[in-house]
Design a protein around this motif. Structure first.
Motif, PDB file in Angstrom:
ATOM      1  N   THR A 100      50.168  41.339  94.627  1.00 41.09           N
ATOM      2  CA  THR A 100      50.327  42.331  93.567  1.00 41.09           C
ATOM      3  C   THR A 100      50.353  43.713  94.182  1.00 41.09           C
ATOM      4  O   THR A 100      50.093  43.887  95.373  1.00 41.09           O
ATOM      5  CB  THR A 100      49.168  42.224  92.556  1.00 41.09           C
ATOM      6  OG1 THR A 100      49.415  43.093  91.448  1.00 41.09           O
ATOM      7  CG2 THR A 100      47.844  42.612  93.193  1.00 41.09           C
ATOM      8  N   GLU A 164      48.031  44.348  97.632  1.00 42.91           N
ATOM      9  CA  GLU A 164      46.888  43.510  98.000  1.00 42.91           C
ATOM     10  C   GLU A 164      47.364  42.184  98.572  1.00 42.91           C
ATOM     11  O   GLU A 164      48.379  41.638  98.137  1.00 42.91           O
ATOM     12  CB  GLU A 164      45.989  43.227  96.788  1.00 42.91           C
ATOM     13  CG  GLU A 164      44.871  44.220  96.589  1.00 42.91           C
ATOM     14  CD  GLU A 164      43.791  43.687  95.681  1.00 42.91           C
ATOM     15  OE1 GLU A 164      42.627  44.064  95.864  1.00 42.91           O
ATOM     16  OE2 GLU A 164      44.098  42.895  94.774  1.00 42.91           O
ATOM     17  N   ARG A 196      36.560  54.221  88.526  1.00 40.03           N
ATOM     18  CA  ARG A 196      37.484  53.906  89.615  1.00 40.03           C
ATOM     19  C   ARG A 196      36.948  54.530  90.899  1.00 40.03           C
ATOM     20  O   ARG A 196      36.600  55.706  90.920  1.00 40.03           O
ATOM     21  CB  ARG A 196      38.881  54.443  89.307  1.00 40.03           C
ATOM     22  CG  ARG A 196      39.553  53.763  88.123  1.00 40.03           C
ATOM     23  CD  ARG A 196      40.854  54.421  87.745  1.00 40.03           C
ATOM     24  NE  ARG A 196      40.653  55.809  87.323  1.00 40.03           N
ATOM     25  CZ  ARG A 196      41.606  56.585  86.794  1.00 40.03           C
ATOM     26  NH1 ARG A 196      42.833  56.103  86.636  1.00 40.03           N
ATOM     27  NH2 ARG A 196      41.340  57.826  86.443  1.00 40.03           N
ATOM     28  N   ARG A 236      34.654  43.287  95.521  1.00 35.78           N
ATOM     29  CA  ARG A 236      36.018  43.147  94.983  1.00 35.78           C
ATOM     30  C   ARG A 236      36.171  41.812  94.262  1.00 35.78           C
ATOM     31  O   ARG A 236      36.740  41.756  93.154  1.00 35.78           O
ATOM     32  CB  ARG A 236      37.029  43.241  96.140  1.00 35.78           C
ATOM     33  CG  ARG A 236      38.446  42.739  95.813  1.00 35.78           C
ATOM     34  CD  ARG A 236      39.131  43.608  94.776  1.00 35.78           C
ATOM     35  NE  ARG A 236      40.432  43.092  94.412  1.00 35.78           N
ATOM     36  CZ  ARG A 236      40.664  42.298  93.365  1.00 35.78           C
ATOM     37  NH1 ARG A 236      39.663  41.926  92.569  1.00 35.78           N
ATOM     38  NH2 ARG A 236      41.883  41.884  93.100  1.00 35.78           N
ATOM     39  N   THR A 237      35.680  40.735  94.845  1.00 37.30           N
ATOM     40  CA  THR A 237      35.891  39.410  94.254  1.00 37.30           C
ATOM     41  C   THR A 237      35.057  39.209  92.984  1.00 37.30           C
ATOM     42  O   THR A 237      35.556  38.663  91.995  1.00 37.30           O
ATOM     43  CB  THR A 237      35.539  38.318  95.285  1.00 37.30           C
ATOM     44  OG1 THR A 237      36.403  38.448  96.409  1.00 37.30           O
ATOM     45  CG2 THR A 237      35.686  36.933  94.688  1.00 37.30           C
ATOM     46  N   GLU A 241      38.328  45.242  90.067  1.00 41.95           N
ATOM     47  CA  GLU A 241      39.719  45.001  89.694  1.00 41.95           C
ATOM     48  C   GLU A 241      40.590  45.997  90.449  1.00 41.95           C
ATOM     49  O   GLU A 241      40.320  47.198  90.468  1.00 41.95           O
ATOM     50  CB  GLU A 241      39.916  45.175  88.187  1.00 41.95           C
ATOM     51  CG  GLU A 241      41.357  44.974  87.738  1.00 41.95           C
ATOM     52  CD  GLU A 241      41.550  45.271  86.257  1.00 41.95           C
ATOM     53  OE1 GLU A 241      42.708  45.230  85.794  1.00 41.95           O
ATOM     54  OE2 GLU A 241      40.548  45.568  85.577  1.00 41.95           O
ATOM     55  N   VAL A 243      43.309  48.512  90.970  1.00 43.32           N
ATOM     56  CA  VAL A 243      44.014  49.413  90.055  1.00 43.32           C
ATOM     57  C   VAL A 243      44.738  50.471  90.877  1.00 43.32           C
ATOM     58  O   VAL A 243      44.374  50.740  92.030  1.00 43.32           O
ATOM     59  CB  VAL A 243      43.037  50.095  89.067  1.00 43.32           C
ATOM     60  CG1 VAL A 243      42.407  49.074  88.131  1.00 43.32           C
ATOM     61  CG2 VAL A 243      41.962  50.878  89.819  1.00 43.32           C
ATOM     62  N   LEU A 254      39.473  50.439  93.382  1.00 42.93           N
ATOM     63  CA  LEU A 254      38.957  49.372  92.547  1.00 42.93           C
ATOM     64  C   LEU A 254      38.342  49.984  91.295  1.00 42.93           C
ATOM     65  O   LEU A 254      37.816  51.096  91.334  1.00 42.93           O
ATOM     66  CB  LEU A 254      37.882  48.566  93.275  1.00 42.93           C
ATOM     67  CG  LEU A 254      38.276  47.836  94.558  1.00 42.93           C
ATOM     68  CD1 LEU A 254      37.050  47.158  95.162  1.00 42.93           C
ATOM     69  CD2 LEU A 254      39.368  46.825  94.280  1.00 42.93           C
ATOM     70  N   GLN A 255      38.418  49.255  90.198  1.00 44.42           N
ATOM     71  CA  GLN A 255      37.723  49.659  88.981  1.00 44.42           C
ATOM     72  C   GLN A 255      36.576  48.681  88.749  1.00 44.42           C
ATOM     73  O   GLN A 255      36.775  47.460  88.754  1.00 44.42           O
ATOM     74  CB  GLN A 255      38.661  49.665  87.783  1.00 44.42           C
ATOM     75  CG  GLN A 255      38.014  50.217  86.524  1.00 44.42           C
ATOM     76  CD  GLN A 255      39.007  50.350  85.377  1.00 44.42           C
ATOM     77  OE1 GLN A 255      39.762  49.430  85.102  1.00 44.42           O
ATOM     78  NE2 GLN A 255      39.004  51.492  84.725  1.00 44.42           N
TER      79      GLN A 255
END
Length: 604
Positions: A100, A164, A196, A236-237, A241, A243, A254-255
């Motif tokens: 993505t 990613e 974020r 992250r995992t 999310e 973004v 990341l959010q």
């Protein structure tokens, strides 16, 4: 789900040219990150870049523009292979695959009035390997600005791509125990009002002294950098999310969720356990550079299209459909979408239903809805596919999605299929035809599908119903010049791009040579010649050995996986006779020679 073969994010190999990840559990190929992202070329040689200017025959339709381009990562595969072969003689490499991402266009320089709709980050949808589509609807003013930029070299644009890739987090002999809500309150304070946070800021946070972190640690942190990267992977995992960056800084973001969404309590993470995670890659590119070059060579009409929409009665809704699907998809008999507008009583008591089929390679279509003049342009779309295998033809349906407006863009994830793309590059297909068999099971029934890659068909997309597991692929390479066959192996079905670099037989080789001296010879020499080289002085290498230095390493380059070996013979510049060349030797076995005055005997 097996993680075997995924890129291992623990201690990658880095050089001035490349970042290379080991395969997890040492199974499979090393993954190479791209050096750049560029506009791909169409089969006609044009840049795969299209700006469509849409207007109506009457002022009732507000003019707008559509930008559609295809991007392709560029890799330094040969340099990566050379780096690895110095350490791991039989290693293979493959390009990293992205799942993505986002792209945004930006002006270069201050004081440039740049419309907001162009700068908005838009999703990048990866279509198998090496192909990513970017589509953006523009206002009429923005579309004309872009058209002018294609003709004016002084108006400079750039772009940032944030992507990613999946891999396995580093494993550390540590346990961490924490309160999730408390940890998130601290982490969210590092980000903006929408929670974020730049990934680099997360890593910097976890690099500080352990006693300052809101964590209870079992074990000792030996490497703060690896610990910070690993904790960020776990964040992250489990919480983050991916973004788009809120600012054009070239960082990945990341959010995080609100603390109350996870609640108080105690969580424990065993960092020694393998964890599939995702890591970002941020690349800068200039998408207009290739487009401008095409305009200069082929003219503006090659990349800019004017579309005039005919006048339609009130209430008519024209819908343009674009499916971002792989082009060559054996086993898929048909793929399309069913559009449905529910009744709008009392003005339109009947539902409107249209079924649209997509045809490769364009996979575009159009529909026309006759709505009532006062209702909003809303409808639903249900993608479908007809999939054939040894059990017959089945119809699969995807999830219904709500839509509005006159543009419908469907991604591969919208369809009830999982695609695995197998692709080979041109240098490889000039030497071989690749033949493959894919095996899988559905409802306990074993199924298979064969495929072939050639210069005429360099890629295929193997399609399965979603949820299919344990699919495997067998591939063999068949030489176009001889009857040689190389079995590439069996591996789990995944996106796969093959090149010469995919074969252990191709590329740089190092052979360890040991001479056994049994008599009083003070010097012994051999000539060596790669299998695919002519017998000339420029191509022949000569190595000399003595009882004091009986071992040496010889390096050479195999230009074809089908001619990867070498030959040798005794070398004596004073001899009146020339000895015969040996049989072809394997580059993967050491060469042991018994040195005697009149001949050389290969012992192993």
């Amino acid at each position: 789900m097996s993680l075997q073969g995924l890129p291992d994010f623990f201690q990658p190999l880095t050089t001035s040219d490349n970042c290379i990840y080991y395969p997890y559990e040492n199974a499979g190929s090393f993954a190479v990150l791209p050096r750049s992202l560029e506009v791909a070329l169409r089969t006609d040689g044009y840049a795969d870049f299209l700006l469509e200017l849409v207007r109506g025959e009457t002022p009732a339709l507000t003019p707008y523009g559509l930008l559609n381009l295809r991007l392709q990562p560029q890799y330094e595969m040969e340099a990566a292979l050379t780096t690895l072969r110095d350490r791991y003689p039989e290693s293979r490499v493959e390009p990293a695959v992205f799942s993505t991402g986002y792209l945004r266009l930006l002006p270069i320089g201050d004081g440039v009035d740049f419309p907001a709709d162009i700068q908005s980050p838009m999703p990048l949808v990866w279509n198998g390997l090496g192909n990513v589509r970017f589509s953006l609807r523009l206002s009429s003013d923005s579309a004309m600005l872009l058209k002018n930029a294609l003709q004016q070299e002084t108006f400079l644009w750039t772009a940032w791509a944030e992507m990613e890739m999946a891999g396995v987090a580093p494993r550390l002999p540590l346990w961490v125990r924490f309160n999730p809500a408390r940890l998130l309150r601290v982490l969210n304070s590092l980000g903006d009002s929408e929670r974020r946070i730049a990934r680099v800021d997360l890593e910097n946070f976890f690099r500080q002294e352990v006693h300052l972190l809101p964590l209870e640690m079992i074990g000792e942190v030996q490497d703060t950098v690896t610990f910070a990267e690993t904790m960020t992977d776990w964040i992250r995992t489990h919480f983050g999310e991916f973004v788009p960056a809120p600012e054009q800084l070239g960082n990945a973001y990341l959010q995080l969720p609100k603390p109350e969404q996870v609640g108080d309590g105690i969580s424990e993470w065993n960092l020694a356990q393998p964890l599939q995670t995702a890591r970002p890659v941020v690349l800068q590119l200039n998408p207009l550079e290739a487009a401008r070059a095409a305009v200069q060579q082929f003219g503006l009409d090659a990349l800019v299209r004017n579309t005039v929409v005919p006048a339609l009665p009130s209430g008519m809704l024209p819908i343009s459909l674009l499916a971002n699907l792989p082009r060559n998809r054996p086993g898929v008999e048909a793929v399309g979408v069913t559009l449905r507008a529910a009744p709008f009583r009392p003005f339109r008591p009947q539902a409107i239903v249209q079924t649209i089929e997509f045809k490769p390679p364009e996979d575009t279509a159009s529909a026309l809805f006759r709505l009532s003049p006062i209702e909003p342009p809303k409808y639903t779309a249900t993608p479908y596919a007809l999939l054939s295998d040894s059990q017959g033809i089945r119809k699969l349906e995807g999830t219904e999605k709500s839509c509005q407006g006159n543009l419908l863009y469907l991604n591969p994830s919208d369809f009830p299929l999982a695609f695995f793309t197998v692709e080979a590059d041109t240098p490889l297909l000039k030497l071989t035809t690749l033949k493959g068999i894919c095996h899988w099971q559905e409802a306990g029934i074993p199924l298979q599908r064969t495929f072939e890659l050639s210069q005429q068909q360099p890629s295929v997309a193997l399609a399965f119903s979603k949820g299919t597991q344990d699919a495997t692929i067998d591939i063999s390479a068949h030489s176009l010049q001889t009857n040689q066959i190389i079995n590439f192996g069996t591996f789990p079905a995944k996106n796969l791009k093959l090149g010469l670099y995919s074969f252990r037989e191709y590329g740089p080789h190092q052979v360890k040579i040991n001479c056994i001296f049994n008599d009083s010879l003070p010097l012994f020499a051999i000539a060596l010649l790669p299998e695919d080289r002519p017998e000339t002085s420029e191509e022949i290498s000569v190595l000399s050995f003595t009882p004091q230095q009986p071992s040496k390493t010889w390096s050479y380059l195999a230009r074809s996986p089908f001619q990867s070996g070498y030959r040798y013979r005794i070398y004596s510049p004073l001899s009146q006779t020339v000895s015969e060349w040996s049989t072809i030797q394997s580059p993967f076995e050491p060469l042991v020679i018994q040195a005697i005055a009149s001949s050389a005997v290969e012992t192993s």
